[in-house]
Design a protein around this motif. Structure first.
Motif, PDB file in Angstrom:
ATOM      1  N   ASN A   1      -3.744   3.552  -1.472  1.00  0.00           N
ATOM      2  CA  ASN A   1      -4.063   2.631  -2.555  1.00  0.00           C
ATOM      3  C   ASN A   1      -3.181   1.396  -2.452  1.00  0.00           C
ATOM      4  O   ASN A   1      -2.065   1.447  -1.939  1.00  0.00           O
ATOM      5  CB  ASN A   1      -3.870   3.303  -3.914  1.00  0.00           C
ATOM      6  CG  ASN A   1      -4.885   4.396  -4.146  1.00  0.00           C
ATOM      7  OD1 ASN A   1      -6.082   4.155  -4.140  1.00  0.00           O
ATOM      8  ND2 ASN A   1      -4.418   5.613  -4.330  1.00  0.00           N
ATOM      9  N   ASP A   2      -3.711   0.303  -2.977  1.00  0.00           N
ATOM     10  CA  ASP A   2      -2.970  -0.957  -2.979  1.00  0.00           C
ATOM     11  C   ASP A   2      -2.381  -1.200  -4.365  1.00  0.00           C
ATOM     12  O   ASP A   2      -2.994  -0.880  -5.389  1.00  0.00           O
ATOM     13  CB  ASP A   2      -3.891  -2.116  -2.600  1.00  0.00           C
ATOM     14  CG  ASP A   2      -4.369  -2.015  -1.160  1.00  0.00           C
ATOM     15  OD1 ASP A   2      -3.595  -1.508  -0.318  1.00  0.00           O
ATOM     16  OD2 ASP A   2      -5.498  -2.440  -0.874  1.00  0.00           O
TER      17      ASP A   2
ATOM     18  N   SER B   1      -5.502   9.327   0.686  1.00  0.00           N
ATOM     19  CA  SER B   1      -6.017   8.077   0.123  1.00  0.00           C
ATOM     20  C   SER B   1      -4.902   7.048  -0.031  1.00  0.00           C
ATOM     21  O   SER B   1      -3.906   7.282  -0.697  1.00  0.00           O
ATOM     22  CB  SER B   1      -6.691   8.333  -1.229  1.00  0.00           C
ATOM     23  OG  SER B   1      -5.773   8.901  -2.133  1.00  0.00           O
TER      24      SER B   1
ATOM     25  N   LYS C   1     -10.126  -1.421  -5.963  1.00  0.00           N
ATOM     26  CA  LYS C   1     -10.824  -1.706  -4.709  1.00  0.00           C
ATOM     27  C   LYS C   1     -12.170  -2.322  -5.046  1.00  0.00           C
ATOM     28  O   LYS C   1     -12.858  -1.873  -5.950  1.00  0.00           O
ATOM     29  CB  LYS C   1     -11.003  -0.437  -3.896  1.00  0.00           C
ATOM     30  CG  LYS C   1      -9.673   0.139  -3.449  1.00  0.00           C
ATOM     31  CD  LYS C   1      -9.851   1.289  -2.508  1.00  0.00           C
ATOM     32  CE  LYS C   1      -8.468   1.809  -2.170  1.00  0.00           C
ATOM     33  NZ  LYS C   1      -8.373   2.413  -0.909  1.00  0.00           N
ATOM     34  N   THR C   2     -12.539  -3.353  -4.305  1.00  0.00           N
ATOM     35  CA  THR C   2     -13.827  -4.010  -4.539  1.00  0.00           C
ATOM     36  C   THR C   2     -14.780  -3.668  -3.414  1.00  0.00           C
ATOM     37  O   THR C   2     -14.382  -3.479  -2.253  1.00  0.00           O
ATOM     38  CB  THR C   2     -13.667  -5.538  -4.626  1.00  0.00           C
ATOM     39  OG1 THR C   2     -13.075  -5.991  -3.411  1.00  0.00           O
ATOM     40  CG2 THR C   2     -12.770  -5.927  -5.787  1.00  0.00           C
ATOM     41  N   LYS C   3     -16.053  -3.608  -3.768  1.00  0.00           N
ATOM     42  CA  LYS C   3     -17.071  -3.361  -2.747  1.00  0.00           C
ATOM     43  C   LYS C   3     -17.507  -4.693  -2.178  1.00  0.00           C
ATOM     44  O   LYS C   3     -17.672  -5.666  -2.894  1.00  0.00           O
ATOM     45  CB  LYS C   3     -18.265  -2.636  -3.364  1.00  0.00           C
ATOM     46  CG  LYS C   3     -17.918  -1.241  -3.827  1.00  0.00           C
ATOM     47  CD  LYS C   3     -19.138  -0.553  -4.383  1.00  0.00           C
ATOM     48  CE  LYS C   3     -18.768   0.854  -4.846  1.00  0.00           C
ATOM     49  NZ  LYS C   3     -19.900   1.576  -5.363  1.00  0.00           N
ATOM     50  N   ASN C   4     -17.719  -4.733  -0.869  1.00  0.00           N
ATOM     51  CA  ASN C   4     -18.138  -5.988  -0.223  1.00  0.00           C
ATOM     52  C   ASN C   4     -19.610  -6.205  -0.353  1.00  0.00           C
ATOM     53  O   ASN C   4     -20.444  -5.470  -0.382  1.00  0.00           O
ATOM     54  CB  ASN C   4     -17.747  -5.988   1.255  1.00  0.00           C
ATOM     55  CG  ASN C   4     -16.228  -6.028   1.382  1.00  0.00           C
ATOM     56  OD1 ASN C   4     -15.551  -6.514   0.484  1.00  0.00           O
ATOM     57  ND2 ASN C   4     -15.722  -5.512   2.474  1.00  0.00           N
TER      58      ASN C   4
ATOM     59  N   ARG D   1      -1.688  -0.704  -9.957  1.00  0.00           N
ATOM     60  CA  ARG D   1      -2.642  -0.392  -8.894  1.00  0.00           C
ATOM     61  C   ARG D   1      -3.733  -1.450  -8.899  1.00  0.00           C
ATOM     62  O   ARG D   1      -4.234  -1.845  -9.945  1.00  0.00           O
ATOM     63  CB  ARG D   1      -3.241   0.994  -9.123  1.00  0.00           C
ATOM     64  CG  ARG D   1      -4.162   1.439  -8.038  1.00  0.00           C
ATOM     65  CD  ARG D   1      -4.595   2.857  -8.230  1.00  0.00           C
ATOM     66  NE  ARG D   1      -5.665   3.189  -7.325  1.00  0.00           N
ATOM     67  CZ  ARG D   1      -6.361   4.288  -7.388  1.00  0.00           C
ATOM     68  NH1 ARG D   1      -6.098   5.184  -8.316  1.00  0.00           N
ATOM     69  NH2 ARG D   1      -7.305   4.523  -6.528  1.00  0.00           N
TER      70      ARG D   1
ATOM     71  N   SER E   1       0.868  -1.179   0.000  1.00  0.00           N
ATOM     72  CA  SER E   1       0.000   0.000   0.000  1.00  0.00           C
ATOM     73  C   SER E   1       0.904   1.228   0.000  1.00  0.00           C
ATOM     74  O   SER E   1       2.000   1.212   0.564  1.00  0.00           O
ATOM     75  CB  SER E   1      -0.942   0.001   1.199  1.00  0.00           C
ATOM     76  OG  SER E   1      -0.227   0.030   2.402  1.00  0.00           O
TER      77      SER E   1
END
Length: 128
Positions: free
Chosen positions: A98-99, A96, A125-128, A122, A86
């Protein structure tokens, strides 16, 4: 008779040595990626910092390494390190995080340069 003067003996000895090493070390000798057990090792941190630095140089960004989340290594003619990290942009007030996934190749000592940035991407990001 010297071993190096007889190509057949040398080849046979070399193959036997490789088989012994392979049976001793198992799959960690060459091939697929294997988990890095200690991602806090200073040499792994140095490789991650190198990746961020090189990416910043190439893309004119200002990322700062925050964390090494996990990592893998692959033995080739040298070693590939795939690190999940990250980072933050220091010009964004570190707001912010980021991964990223990066691959750094560490060449054999006889190669120059020893470290080379292979990829730096990069992660979405996923939504759960």
């Amino acid at each position: 008779m010297k071993l190096t003067n007889n190509p057949l003996m040398f080849t046979t000895f070399s193959l036997m040595l490789l088989l012994f090493i392979d049976s001793t070390l198992g799959a960690t000798l060459t091939g697929g990626y294997h988990e890095i057990k200690d991602i806090n090792d200073p040499s792994i941190k140095l490789i991650a910092e190198f990746a961020v630095y090189e990416f910043n140089q190439q893309k004119k960004t200002n990322l700062v390494l925050k964390e090494i989340k996990k990592g893998y290594y692959q033995i080739v003619a040298g070693t590939n390190y795939r690190l999940f990290i990250s980072a933050v942009d220091k010009h964004d007030d570190h707001k912010s995080i980021n991964d990223y996934v990066t691959v750094v190749y560490e060449g054999l000592p006889s190669q120059n340069p020893v470290l080379k940035l292979v990829s730096f991407d990069r992660l979405l990001k996923t939504k759960n």
